[in-house]
Write a protein that holds these residues in place. Structure first.
Motif, PDB file in Angstrom:
ATOM      1  N   LEU A  85      35.988  40.737  26.973  1.00  0.00           N
ATOM      2  CA  LEU A  85      37.408  40.460  26.916  1.00  0.00           C
ATOM      3  C   LEU A  85      38.105  41.204  27.827  1.00  0.00           C
ATOM      4  O   LEU A  85      39.292  41.191  28.392  1.00  0.00           O
ATOM      5  CB  LEU A  85      38.013  40.445  25.429  1.00  0.00           C
ATOM      6  N   VAL A  86      37.676  42.701  27.849  1.00  0.00           N
ATOM      7  CA  VAL A  86      38.170  43.778  28.861  1.00  0.00           C
ATOM      8  C   VAL A  86      37.593  43.562  29.945  1.00  0.00           C
ATOM      9  O   VAL A  86      38.180  43.662  31.192  1.00  0.00           O
ATOM     10  CB  VAL A  86      38.295  45.069  28.193  1.00  0.00           C
ATOM     11  N   GLY A  87      36.122  43.188  30.261  1.00  0.00           N
ATOM     12  CA  GLY A  87      35.496  43.332  31.283  1.00  0.00           C
ATOM     13  C   GLY A  87      35.802  42.165  32.461  1.00  0.00           C
ATOM     14  O   GLY A  87      35.688  42.564  33.603  1.00  0.00           O
ATOM     15  N   TRP A  88      36.028  41.214  31.862  1.00  0.00           N
ATOM     16  CA  TRP A  88      36.512  40.362  32.787  1.00  0.00           C
ATOM     17  C   TRP A  88      37.867  40.487  33.722  1.00  0.00           C
ATOM     18  O   TRP A  88      38.099  40.358  34.692  1.00  0.00           O
ATOM     19  CB  TRP A  88      36.472  38.550  32.348  1.00  0.00           C
ATOM     20  N   ARG A  89      38.857  41.120  32.994  1.00  0.00           N
ATOM     21  CA  ARG A  89      40.021  41.736  33.567  1.00  0.00           C
ATOM     22  C   ARG A  89      39.718  42.988  34.308  1.00  0.00           C
ATOM     23  O   ARG A  89      40.394  42.878  35.584  1.00  0.00           O
ATOM     24  CB  ARG A  89      40.919  42.034  32.437  1.00  0.00           C
ATOM     25  N   LEU A  90      38.674  43.613  34.256  1.00  0.00           N
ATOM     26  CA  LEU A  90      38.513  44.613  35.020  1.00  0.00           C
ATOM     27  C   LEU A  90      37.957  43.991  36.260  1.00  0.00           C
ATOM     28  O   LEU A  90      38.072  44.455  37.412  1.00  0.00           O
ATOM     29  CB  LEU A  90      37.451  45.624  34.330  1.00  0.00           C
ATOM     30  N   VAL A  91      37.089  43.170  36.059  1.00  0.00           N
ATOM     31  CA  VAL A  91      36.665  42.480  37.494  1.00  0.00           C
ATOM     32  C   VAL A  91      37.586  41.806  38.069  1.00  0.00           C
ATOM     33  O   VAL A  91      37.653  42.116  39.516  1.00  0.00           O
ATOM     34  CB  VAL A  91      35.296  41.457  37.176  1.00  0.00           C
ATOM     35  N   TRP A  92      38.639  41.111  37.460  1.00  0.00           N
ATOM     36  CA  TRP A  92      39.555  40.663  38.213  1.00  0.00           C
ATOM     37  C   TRP A  92      40.497  41.704  38.750  1.00  0.00           C
ATOM     38  O   TRP A  92      40.783  41.307  40.226  1.00  0.00           O
ATOM     39  CB  TRP A  92      40.550  39.691  37.269  1.00  0.00           C
ATOM     40  N   ALA A  93      40.765  42.619  38.291  1.00  0.00           N
ATOM     41  CA  ALA A  93      41.595  43.705  38.951  1.00  0.00           C
ATOM     42  C   ALA A  93      40.933  44.396  40.159  1.00  0.00           C
ATOM     43  O   ALA A  93      41.494  44.545  41.187  1.00  0.00           O
ATOM     44  CB  ALA A  93      42.058  44.917  37.920  1.00  0.00           C
ATOM     45  N   GLY A  94      39.575  44.570  39.989  1.00  0.00           N
ATOM     46  CA  GLY A  94      38.681  44.993  40.979  1.00  0.00           C
ATOM     47  C   GLY A  94      38.870  44.216  42.274  1.00  0.00           C
ATOM     48  O   GLY A  94      38.870  44.367  43.594  1.00  0.00           O
ATOM     49  N   ALA A  95      38.693  42.709  41.892  1.00  0.00           N
ATOM     50  CA  ALA A  95      38.591  41.812  43.124  1.00  0.00           C
ATOM     51  C   ALA A  95      40.129  41.647  43.737  1.00  0.00           C
ATOM     52  O   ALA A  95      40.049  41.732  45.109  1.00  0.00           O
ATOM     53  CB  ALA A  95      38.313  40.411  42.471  1.00  0.00           C
ATOM     54  N   ARG A  96      41.134  41.760  43.087  1.00  0.00           N
ATOM     55  CA  ARG A  96      42.313  41.953  43.738  1.00  0.00           C
ATOM     56  C   ARG A  96      42.659  43.085  44.555  1.00  0.00           C
ATOM     57  O   ARG A  96      42.939  42.745  45.534  1.00  0.00           O
ATOM     58  CB  ARG A  96      43.536  41.923  42.410  1.00  0.00           C
ATOM     59  N   ARG A  97      42.342  44.264  43.902  1.00  0.00           N
ATOM     60  CA  ARG A  97      42.265  45.505  45.061  1.00  0.00           C
ATOM     61  C   ARG A  97      41.361  45.223  46.157  1.00  0.00           C
ATOM     62  O   ARG A  97      41.859  45.654  47.190  1.00  0.00           O
ATOM     63  CB  ARG A  97      41.759  46.547  44.098  1.00  0.00           C
ATOM     64  N   LEU A  98      40.385  44.469  46.071  1.00  0.00           N
ATOM     65  CA  LEU A  98      39.448  44.587  47.317  1.00  0.00           C
ATOM     66  C   LEU A  98      39.994  43.530  48.193  1.00  0.00           C
ATOM     67  O   LEU A  98      39.968  43.733  49.459  1.00  0.00           O
ATOM     68  CB  LEU A  98      37.967  43.939  47.181  1.00  0.00           C
ATOM     69  N   ARG A  99      40.834  42.692  47.743  1.00  0.00           N
ATOM     70  CA  ARG A  99      41.461  41.598  48.362  1.00  0.00           C
ATOM     71  C   ARG A  99      42.525  41.955  49.260  1.00  0.00           C
ATOM     72  O   ARG A  99      42.912  41.909  50.554  1.00  0.00           O
ATOM     73  CB  ARG A  99      41.942  40.362  47.766  1.00  0.00           C
ATOM     74  N   LYS A 100      43.294  43.002  48.668  1.00  0.00           N
ATOM     75  CA  LYS A 100      44.569  43.718  49.125  1.00  0.00           C
ATOM     76  C   LYS A 100      44.012  44.732  50.242  1.00  0.00           C
ATOM     77  O   LYS A 100      44.847  44.925  51.345  1.00  0.00           O
ATOM     78  CB  LYS A 100      45.237  44.603  47.999  1.00  0.00           C
ATOM     79  N   ASN A 101      42.813  45.301  50.537  1.00  0.00           N
ATOM     80  CA  ASN A 101      42.480  46.105  51.609  1.00  0.00           C
ATOM     81  C   ASN A 101      41.782  45.348  52.548  1.00  0.00           C
ATOM     82  O   ASN A 101      41.540  44.327  52.909  1.00  0.00           O
ATOM     83  CB  ASN A 101      41.464  46.993  50.691  1.00  0.00           C
TER      84      ASN A 101
END
Length: 133
Positions: free
Chosen positions: A117-133
């Motif tokens: 439940l926390v892990g998928w949100r961490l993956v999502w946040a990481g993917a969003r950060r990568l897309r922004k860069n």
């Protein structure tokens, strides 16, 4: 006098909110299914729902307590609330309905539900950060 600084409001679509809720529910069902499979219990579909419903109800309480619909992708505010709601609510409901609650199961649920439940949100946040860069 300067006006107060206002944070930008990120309006999420109803689809995003629904997708986050469904993701949480599916991952709780996966947790219940894997657990039942590991213990080779029969009646797969009904059994998974029997195992999952207390955790689903607890996660729903976590959603309500954190007002998760405001930002269902938030790791800390929503993810932690949904995880702890699913865990605590699930265990209390299991106790109240005479289902098994033993320390090893609590530990497995703590770790598994946290990872999911926390892990998928961490993956999502990481993917969003990568897309922004």
């Amino acid at each position: 006098m300067t006006p107060p600084i206002q944070r930008p409001v990120h309006v999420l679509s109803k689809g995003t909110i629904a997708a986050a809720a469904v993701t949480d529910a599916v991952l709780i069902l996966v947790f219940a299914g894997v657990g039942r499979d590991a213990h080779q219990r029969g009646d797969v579909v009904a059994g998974v729902f029997l195992t999952a419903w207390p955790f689903l109800a607890g996660a729903a309480l976590g959603w309500l307590a954190s007002k998760a619909w405001r930002n269902p992708l938030a790791v800390r505010r929503t993810g932690l609330a949904v995880w702890l709601g699913a865990l605590a609510g699930g265990m209390v409901l299991r106790l109240l309905t005479n289902q098994t609650v033993v320390l090893p199961f609590i530990i497995v649920a703590l770790l598994s539900l946290g990872l999911l439940l926390v892990g998928w949100r961490l993956v999502w946040a990481g993917a969003r950060r990568l897309r922004k860069n």
